[in-house]
Scaffold this motif. Structure first.
Motif, short mmCIF file in Angstrom:
data_model
loop_
_atom_site.label_atom_id
_atom_site.label_comp_id
_atom_site.label_asym_id
_atom_site.label_seq_id
_atom_site.Cartn_x
_atom_site.Cartn_y
_atom_site.Cartn_z
N GLY A 110 60.37 25.99 33.16
CA GLY A 110 59.18 26.66 33.52
C GLY A 110 58.97 28.08 33.53
O GLY A 110 59.75 27.76 34.64
N VAL A 111 58.32 28.63 32.50
CA VAL A 111 57.56 30.62 33.67
C VAL A 111 56.73 30.61 34.25
O VAL A 111 55.50 30.14 33.43
N PHE A 112 56.42 30.83 36.04
CA PHE A 112 54.61 30.07 36.33
C PHE A 112 54.76 32.03 36.51
O PHE A 112 56.31 32.88 37.15
N LEU A 113 53.57 32.93 36.27
CA LEU A 113 53.44 34.03 36.63
C LEU A 113 52.07 33.85 37.56
O LEU A 113 51.11 33.32 36.69
N PHE A 114 52.57 35.22 37.87
CA PHE A 114 51.07 35.46 39.29
C PHE A 114 50.82 36.92 38.75
O PHE A 114 51.18 37.81 39.13
N LEU A 115 49.39 36.76 38.95
CA LEU A 115 48.69 38.03 38.38
C LEU A 115 47.50 38.25 39.45
O LEU A 115 47.75 37.56 39.77
N ASP A 116 47.68 40.00 38.76
CA ASP A 116 46.88 40.94 39.66
C ASP A 116 45.50 41.25 39.11
O ASP A 116 45.73 41.96 38.03
N THR A 117 44.66 40.54 39.29
CA THR A 117 43.92 40.67 38.48
C THR A 117 42.50 41.09 39.18
O THR A 117 41.52 41.76 38.42
N LEU A 118 43.03 42.41 40.30
CA LEU A 118 41.62 42.85 41.30
C LEU A 118 41.09 44.38 40.79
O LEU A 118 42.16 44.63 40.41
N LYS A 119 40.07 44.22 40.47
CA LYS A 119 39.44 45.72 39.81
C LYS A 119 39.12 46.49 40.66
O LYS A 119 39.33 47.44 41.01
N GLY A 120 38.28 46.15 41.92
CA GLY A 120 38.47 46.68 42.86
C GLY A 120 37.01 47.72 43.42
O GLY A 120 36.09 47.02 42.15
N PRO A 121 36.30 47.64 44.36
CA PRO A 121 35.10 47.87 44.51
C PRO A 121 34.61 48.94 44.10
O PRO A 121 34.77 49.74 43.41
N PRO A 122 33.11 49.54 43.74
CA PRO A 122 32.31 47.89 44.56
C PRO A 122 32.09 46.65 43.53
O PRO A 122 30.95 45.89 43.99
N SER A 123 32.64 46.06 42.34
CA SER A 123 32.61 45.67 41.22
C SER A 123 33.58 44.25 42.16
O SER A 123 34.17 43.85 42.05
N SER A 124 32.79 42.88 41.15
CA SER A 124 33.62 42.11 41.96
C SER A 124 33.97 41.17 40.93
O SER A 124 34.38 40.71 40.49
N ALA A 125 34.24 41.15 39.76
CA ALA A 125 34.60 40.75 38.70
C ALA A 125 36.20 41.76 38.65
O ALA A 125 36.58 42.59 39.74
N GLY A 126 36.56 40.59 37.63
CA GLY A 126 37.96 41.25 37.82
C GLY A 126 38.47 42.14 36.29
O GLY A 126 38.03 42.22 35.64
N LEU A 127 39.58 42.92 36.55
CA LEU A 127 40.38 43.72 35.42
C LEU A 127 41.76 43.44 35.23
O LEU A 127 42.39 43.84 36.03
N TYR A 128 42.07 43.52 33.98
CA TYR A 128 43.31 43.18 33.79
C TYR A 128 44.51 44.85 32.80
O TYR A 128 43.87 44.64 31.76
N THR A 129 44.16 45.60 33.42
CA THR A 129 44.11 46.84 33.20
C THR A 129 45.41 46.86 31.58
O THR A 129 46.33 46.05 31.94
N PRO A 130 45.40 47.93 31.46
CA PRO A 130 46.63 47.74 30.46
C PRO A 130 48.01 47.82 30.59
O PRO A 130 48.88 47.95 30.08
N GLU A 131 48.47 48.45 31.50
CA GLU A 131 49.48 48.60 32.29
C GLU A 131 49.92 47.03 33.00
O GLU A 131 51.14 46.77 32.72
N ARG A 132 48.97 46.67 33.38
CA ARG A 132 49.71 44.88 33.44
C ARG A 132 49.29 44.22 32.61
O ARG A 132 50.45 43.34 32.51
N ARG A 133 48.78 44.50 31.38
CA ARG A 133 49.22 43.98 30.11
C ARG A 133 50.45 44.02 29.97
O ARG A 133 50.94 42.80 28.68
N GLU A 134 50.74 44.89 29.71
CA GLU A 134 52.11 45.21 29.12
C GLU A 134 53.34 44.96 29.81
O GLU A 134 53.86 43.36 29.66
N TRP A 135 52.74 44.43 31.25
CA TRP A 135 54.09 43.60 32.07
C TRP A 135 54.12 42.19 31.89
O TRP A 135 54.59 41.45 30.90
N LEU A 136 52.37 41.65 31.59
CA LEU A 136 52.36 40.25 31.45
C LEU A 136 53.18 39.85 29.55
O LEU A 136 53.78 39.37 29.47
#
Length: 268
Positions: A110-136
Motif C-alpha cells: 500500500g501507499v501511505f500519504l502523510f499530509l500537511d493541512t496547517l493553514k496558520g494563525p489566526p485560524s484554527s481551520a485547515g487548508l490544502y492549497t493548490p500547491e499541496r493538492r498538486e503533490w497529492l
C-alpha cells in the motif's frame, strides 16, 4: 501489517501544566506502552498538534522522547503547530517540493500519504492549497491502483461536532475531488479530540482522543470548553481483507476487581 496512530500531543515545556494536565507525562506513558506491547509495529503516525503553541522547546522535547522509541515515526502538523519552528528542530523530516511537511511511505503493498493541512494563525481551520493538492495528485497517480491510506490533522468533512465543524478543512470539495478514481481505503486524522469513526464518500475513517485534554461531545455537558476524558492511541492492522482499528485507553487501563485466575480458559 500493524502500525500505531497517535494524535494531538499539545506539548509544552516539561514542567508546564496545560488545562490541569502535564502533556509530557501522558506522552511518556504512551510511548512506554507502545514499546512494551507493540515493538513490532511498522511505524507510528502522529497526526498533528504536536505542540500547544508551536514553540521550539516543545519540538525539542518531542524529538528527545522519540529518539528512544525504536520505531519509525511519521509526524504531521496541526493548527497549534508552527511549520518554521518544527522544521528547525526536525530538520531531517522529508518535505514536498513546496517545503510542506508531506511524505510518502510504501509498505505492505500500500501507499501511505502523510499530509500537511496547517493553514496558520489566526485560524484554527485547515487548508490544502493548490500547491499541496498538486503533490497529492502526483502521489495518487504514482500509486497506480494500489491501496492508499491518508493521514492528516483536519478532517475534510463534518464530524457532527458543533465546535469542530467550524474549523475543519476549509476546502473540502477540492480535496474530495482529488481522491476520485483512486483506491483510497481509509483516512486517519486528529483535531477533534474524540474517538470518531465512520464512512465518508465510500472511504472509511477514524480519529482519536488527544493525549491531553478532550472536547465533550455535547457542548455544555461540562462547564468548560475542554473535558478530562481518557486519552488513547490506536493499533491499526491492515490485512488482505480490510482494516482493523483498536483504540487503547492505555492511561486508564488497570486490573479488574476479580481473582487473577478467574475467567481463564472458560470461554472456549
Amino acid at each position: 501489517m500493524k502500525f500505531i496512530h497517535v494524535t494531538d500531543l499539545h506539548l509544552v515545556e516539561e514542567s508546564e501544566i496545560l488545562w490541569g494536565l502535564k502533556p509530557i507525562e501522558t506522552l511518556d506513558a504512551c510511548l512506554a506502552d507502545i514499546q512494551k506491547h507493540h515493538a513490532d509495529a511498522a511505524f507510528v503516525a502522529i497526526t498533528g498538534d504536536l505542540a500547544e503553541r508551536g514553540e521550539v522547546a516543545a519540538y525539542e522535547l518531542l524529538k528527545q522522547r522519540l529518539s528512544t522509541l525504536g520505531l519509525p515515526v511519521l509526524l504531521m502538523l496541526g493548527n497549534h503547530d508552527d511549520r518554521t519552528n518544527f522544521k528547525q528542530v526536525f530538520s531531517d523530516v522529508p518535505l514536498d517540493h513546496g517545503g510542506f511537511v508531506q511524505q510518502v511511505r510504501e509498505d505492505h503493498g500500500g501507499v501511505f500519504l502523510f499530509l500537511d493541512t496547517l493553514k496558520g494563525p489566526p485560524s484554527s481551520a485547515g487548508l490544502y492549497t493548490p500547491e499541496r493538492r498538486e503533490w497529492l495528485s502526483q502521489q495518487l497517480d504514482k500509486a497506480a491502483g494500489r491501496p492508499v491510506y491518508l493521514f492528516m490533522h483536519h478532517p475534510p468533512f463534518s464530524i457532527a461536532h458543533e465546535l469542530m465543524d467550524k474549523i475543519m478543512l476549509d476546502d473540502p470539495e477540492e480535496f474530495a475531488a482529488l481522491l476520485q478514481g483512486h483506491d483510497v481505503k481509509h483516512i486517519f486524522f486528529g483535531h477533534g479530540h474524540r474517538a470518531v469513526s465512520g464512512v465518508w464518500r465510500g472511504i472509511s475513517f477514524s480519529a482519536l482522543p488527544s493525549l491531553n485534554h478532550q472536547l465533550p461531545l455535547v457542548g455544555g455537558s461540562v462547564e468548560t470548553v475542554y473535558s478530562h476524558e481518557p486519552p488513547a492511541y490506536a493499533v491499526v492492522h491492515v490485512t488482505g481483507e480490510g482494516i482493523i482499528v483498536h483504540n487503547d485507553a492505555f492511561y486508564d487501563r488497570k486490573a479488574a476487581t476479580m481473582p487473577a485466575d478467574a475467567e481463564r480458559g472458560t470461554w472456549y
